[in-house]
Design a protein around this motif. Structure first.
Motif, PDB file in Angstrom:
ATOM      1  N   ILE A 203       0.600  -1.371   0.064  1.00 56.41           N
ATOM      2  CA  ILE A 203      -0.219  -0.051  -0.021  1.00 56.41           C
ATOM      3  C   ILE A 203       1.071   1.217   0.006  1.00 56.41           C
ATOM      4  CG2 ILE A 203      -1.499   1.202   1.345  1.00 56.41           C
ATOM      5  CD1 ILE A 203      -2.378  -1.590   2.477  1.00 56.41           C
ATOM      6  N   GLN A 204       1.826   1.571   0.698  1.00 59.64           N
ATOM      7  CA  GLN A 204       2.596   2.658   0.699  1.00 59.64           C
ATOM      8  C   GLN A 204       3.493   3.020  -0.159  1.00 59.64           C
ATOM      9  OE1 GLN A 204       5.506   1.524   4.843  1.00 59.64           O
ATOM     10  NE2 GLN A 204       3.394   2.161   5.788  1.00 59.64           N
ATOM     11  N   ILE A 205       4.070   1.458  -1.195  1.00 57.77           N
ATOM     12  CA  ILE A 205       4.414   1.801  -2.558  1.00 57.77           C
ATOM     13  C   ILE A 205       3.409   1.961  -3.539  1.00 57.77           C
ATOM     14  CG2 ILE A 205       5.366   0.575  -4.162  1.00 57.77           C
ATOM     15  CD1 ILE A 205       6.819  -1.776  -2.033  1.00 57.77           C
ATOM     16  N   ARG A 206       2.507   1.664  -3.606  1.00 62.02           N
ATOM     17  CA  ARG A 206       1.383   2.554  -4.735  1.00 62.02           C
ATOM     18  C   ARG A 206       1.100   3.968  -4.167  1.00 62.02           C
ATOM     19  NH1 ARG A 206      -1.119  -2.921  -3.694  1.00 62.02           N
ATOM     20  NH2 ARG A 206      -2.066  -2.009  -2.331  1.00 62.02           N
TER      21      ARG A 206
ATOM     22  N   LYS B 298       1.969   7.090  -6.821  1.00 64.94           N
ATOM     23  CA  LYS B 298       0.655   7.981  -7.001  1.00 64.94           C
ATOM     24  C   LYS B 298       1.310   9.514  -6.763  1.00 64.94           C
ATOM     25  CE  LYS B 298      -3.851   9.113  -6.124  1.00 64.94           C
ATOM     26  NZ  LYS B 298      -5.338   8.989  -5.800  1.00 64.94           N
ATOM     27  N   THR B 299       1.923   9.571  -5.484  1.00 73.04           N
ATOM     28  CA  THR B 299       2.903  10.796  -4.900  1.00 73.04           C
ATOM     29  C   THR B 299       3.776  11.209  -5.784  1.00 73.04           C
ATOM     30  OG1 THR B 299       1.881  10.509  -2.154  1.00 73.04           O
ATOM     31  CG2 THR B 299       3.891  12.342  -2.814  1.00 73.04           C
ATOM     32  N   ALA B 300       4.502  10.215  -6.045  1.00 74.10           N
ATOM     33  CA  ALA B 300       5.055  10.884  -7.327  1.00 74.10           C
ATOM     34  C   ALA B 300       5.063  11.463  -8.537  1.00 74.10           C
ATOM     35  CB  ALA B 300       6.622  10.043  -7.375  1.00 74.10           C
ATOM     36  N   LEU B 301       3.686  10.754  -9.013  1.00 77.32           N
ATOM     37  CA  LEU B 301       3.674  11.131 -10.630  1.00 77.32           C
ATOM     38  C   LEU B 301       2.254  12.010  -9.963  1.00 77.32           C
ATOM     39  CD1 LEU B 301       2.739   7.147 -11.797  1.00 77.32           C
ATOM     40  CD2 LEU B 301       4.293   9.154 -12.261  1.00 77.32           C
ATOM     41  N   GLN B 302       2.179  13.011  -8.944  1.00 76.26           N
ATOM     42  CA  GLN B 302       1.150  13.607  -9.050  1.00 76.26           C
ATOM     43  C   GLN B 302       1.219  15.207  -9.901  1.00 76.26           C
ATOM     44  OE1 GLN B 302      -2.461  13.836  -7.769  1.00 76.26           O
ATOM     45  NE2 GLN B 302      -1.465  11.844  -7.194  1.00 76.26           N
ATOM     46  N   GLY B 303       0.900  15.546 -10.890  1.00 69.47           N
ATOM     47  CA  GLY B 303       0.931  16.629 -10.962  1.00 69.47           C
ATOM     48  C   GLY B 303       2.055  16.165 -12.760  1.00 69.47           C
ATOM     49  N   THR B 304       1.988  15.317 -12.529  1.00 67.36           N
ATOM     50  CA  THR B 304       2.699  14.475 -14.614  1.00 67.36           C
ATOM     51  C   THR B 304       1.741  15.370 -15.348  1.00 67.36           C
ATOM     52  OG1 THR B 304       3.509  12.923 -13.204  1.00 67.36           O
ATOM     53  CG2 THR B 304       3.279  12.804 -15.988  1.00 67.36           C
TER      54      THR B 304
ATOM     55  N   GLY C 147       0.295  15.415 -18.550  1.00 65.78           N
ATOM     56  CA  GLY C 147      -0.538  14.574 -20.002  1.00 65.78           C
ATOM     57  C   GLY C 147      -0.927  13.906 -19.057  1.00 65.78           C
ATOM     58  N   LEU C 148      -1.527  13.068 -17.888  1.00 61.89           N
ATOM     59  CA  LEU C 148      -2.046  13.162 -17.418  1.00 61.89           C
ATOM     60  C   LEU C 148      -3.405  13.212 -16.452  1.00 61.89           C
ATOM     61  CD1 LEU C 148       0.364   9.967 -15.268  1.00 61.89           C
ATOM     62  CD2 LEU C 148      -1.396   9.922 -16.412  1.00 61.89           C
ATOM     63  N   VAL C 149      -4.256  13.103 -16.689  1.00 57.12           N
ATOM     64  CA  VAL C 149      -5.458  14.098 -15.740  1.00 57.12           C
ATOM     65  C   VAL C 149      -5.661  13.096 -14.842  1.00 57.12           C
ATOM     66  CG1 VAL C 149      -7.925  14.578 -15.861  1.00 57.12           C
ATOM     67  CG2 VAL C 149      -6.751  14.513 -18.311  1.00 57.12           C
ATOM     68  N   ASN C 150      -6.151  11.664 -14.225  1.00 56.78           N
ATOM     69  CA  ASN C 150      -6.002  11.544 -13.127  1.00 56.78           C
ATOM     70  C   ASN C 150      -5.087   9.984 -12.733  1.00 56.78           C
ATOM     71  OD1 ASN C 150      -8.670  12.626 -12.434  1.00 56.78           O
ATOM     72  ND2 ASN C 150      -9.091  11.773 -13.984  1.00 56.78           N
ATOM     73  N   ILE C 151      -5.097   9.538 -12.112  1.00 56.62           N
ATOM     74  CA  ILE C 151      -4.213   8.837 -11.332  1.00 56.62           C
ATOM     75  C   ILE C 151      -4.901   8.030  -9.658  1.00 56.62           C
ATOM     76  CG2 ILE C 151      -1.720   8.016  -9.988  1.00 56.62           C
ATOM     77  CD1 ILE C 151      -0.431  10.674 -10.920  1.00 56.62           C
ATOM     78  N   TYR C 152      -5.130   7.046 -10.236  1.00 60.94           N
ATOM     79  CA  TYR C 152      -5.829   5.834 -10.202  1.00 60.94           C
ATOM     80  C   TYR C 152      -4.891   4.635  -9.060  1.00 60.94           C
ATOM     81  CZ  TYR C 152      -9.362   7.726 -12.505  1.00 60.94           C
ATOM     82  OH  TYR C 152     -11.099   8.970 -12.233  1.00 60.94           O
ATOM     83  N   THR C 153      -5.578   4.168  -7.674  1.00 64.48           N
ATOM     84  CA  THR C 153      -4.685   2.784  -7.190  1.00 64.48           C
ATOM     85  C   THR C 153      -5.537   2.017  -7.283  1.00 64.48           C
ATOM     86  OG1 THR C 153      -4.965   3.702  -4.886  1.00 64.48           O
ATOM     87  CG2 THR C 153      -2.658   4.799  -6.147  1.00 64.48           C
ATOM     88  N   GLY C 154      -4.412   0.369  -7.507  1.00 63.85           N
ATOM     89  CA  GLY C 154      -5.320  -0.160  -7.248  1.00 63.85           C
ATOM     90  C   GLY C 154      -6.260  -0.602  -8.788  1.00 63.85           C
ATOM     91  N   ARG C 155      -7.414  -1.155  -9.035  1.00 57.26           N
ATOM     92  CA  ARG C 155      -7.992  -2.561  -9.910  1.00 57.26           C
ATOM     93  C   ARG C 155      -8.650  -1.474 -10.628  1.00 57.26           C
ATOM     94  NH1 ARG C 155      -4.310  -6.855  -9.749  1.00 57.26           N
ATOM     95  NH2 ARG C 155      -3.957  -7.622  -7.992  1.00 57.26           N
ATOM     96  N   VAL C 156      -9.240  -0.835 -10.345  1.00 61.39           N
ATOM     97  CA  VAL C 156      -9.893   0.082 -10.688  1.00 61.39           C
ATOM     98  C   VAL C 156      -9.554   1.016 -12.129  1.00 61.39           C
ATOM     99  CG1 VAL C 156      -9.418   2.681 -10.041  1.00 61.39           C
ATOM    100  CG2 VAL C 156     -11.735   2.463 -10.458  1.00 61.39           C
ATOM    101  N   GLN C 157     -10.828   0.516 -13.363  1.00 62.25           N
ATOM    102  CA  GLN C 157     -10.105   1.221 -14.579  1.00 62.25           C
ATOM    103  C   GLN C 157     -11.719   2.199 -15.401  1.00 62.25           C
ATOM    104  OE1 GLN C 157      -8.894  -2.272 -17.058  1.00 62.25           O
ATOM    105  NE2 GLN C 157      -9.418  -1.389 -18.868  1.00 62.25           N
ATOM    106  N   PRO C 158     -11.397   3.090 -14.537  1.00 65.14           N
ATOM    107  CA  PRO C 158     -12.892   3.626 -15.740  1.00 65.14           C
ATOM    108  C   PRO C 158     -12.358   4.506 -16.856  1.00 65.14           C
ATOM    109  CG  PRO C 158     -11.132   5.260 -14.260  1.00 65.14           C
ATOM    110  CD  PRO C 158     -10.590   4.020 -13.447  1.00 65.14           C
TER     111      PRO C 158
ATOM    112  N   ARG D 157      -2.971   4.080 -13.818  1.00 68.12           N
ATOM    113  CA  ARG D 157      -3.972   3.503 -12.718  1.00 68.12           C
ATOM    114  C   ARG D 157      -1.976   2.757 -11.969  1.00 68.12           C
ATOM    115  NH1 ARG D 157      -5.005  -2.101 -13.154  1.00 68.12           N
ATOM    116  NH2 ARG D 157      -5.418  -2.084 -14.850  1.00 68.12           N
ATOM    117  N   ILE D 158      -2.130   2.370 -11.303  1.00 67.11           N
ATOM    118  CA  ILE D 158      -1.180   1.655 -10.879  1.00 67.11           C
ATOM    119  C   ILE D 158      -1.481   1.062  -9.878  1.00 67.11           C
ATOM    120  CG2 ILE D 158       0.851   2.211  -8.666  1.00 67.11           C
ATOM    121  CD1 ILE D 158       0.071   5.198  -9.055  1.00 67.11           C
TER     122      ILE D 158
END
Length: 179
Positions: free
Chosen positions: A5-8, A12-18, A20-31, A41-42
């Motif tokens: 969980i800490q790794i995911r 996610k924190t490292a990728l915030q503000g990337t 070209g990316l509108v949203n970042i999700y952790t887990g198996r959600v696939q909007p 999706r991480i």
């Protein structure tokens, strides 16, 4: 909180503000709504472990995937590669994810052409290898006193008769342990 969980969360924190990316999700959600694309999706995958020390610690290696989704059009590969470059750059800067792991290394990418043919989006999966040290966080009871009693076979007879404990306590000790 489990290390995966800490790794995911650290990814996610490292990728915030990337860019070209509108949203970042952790887990198996696939909007899949177009308004949420491109998104990442991480997820964590296969994990292996080996003993590290005698104190119950292990070295664990887990696969981490950053799945990048974008709307399918003529520039799909260009969009996915541009976002992938940003993701790779951001994750290469701190290869311990802020101290969460020992190492975090890029291992490759794979495009998913099967699902892209069925839906209106495309997918590029970036694979990383994360190595971390794990140890249990045991909560022990308040064991503070140990009492030991020894009942030997009768040592006073030669030969010792009986050969089984005789019911007489031959030695005892009380040990007070530090708390």
């Amino acid at each position: 909180m489990h290390s995966r969980i800490q790794i995911r969360q650290a990814v996610k924190t490292a990728l915030q503000g990337t860019p070209g990316l509108v949203n970042i999700y952790t887990g198996r959600v696939q909007p899949s709504r177009a308004a949420r694309m491109p998104f990442a999706r991480i997820e964590t995958g296969t994990e292996v472990s080996e003993k590290h020390t005698d104190q119950w610690t292990e070295i664990r290696t887990v696969q981490v995937f950053v799945h990048v989704y974008a709307q399918a059009d003529e520039q799909l590969d260009d969009v996915l590669d541009a976002v992938a470059e940003q993701v790779e750059q951001r994750l290469a800067v701190d290869q311990t994810l802020g101290g969460v792991c020992e190492s975090f290394i890029y291992k490759g990418a794979e495009s998913d052409e099967e699902s892209a043919a069925r839906v209106e989006d495309g997918l590029l999966s970036l694979q990383f290898e994360c190595v971390y040290v794990w140890q249990p966080s045991l909560v022990l009871d308040s064991f503070t006193v140990a009492s030991v009693q020894i009942d030997m076979a009768s040592p006073r007879n030669d030969p010792p008769i009986p050969t089984e404990p005789d019911g007489q306590i031959d030695a005892s000790v009380r040990i007070n342990l530090p708390s």
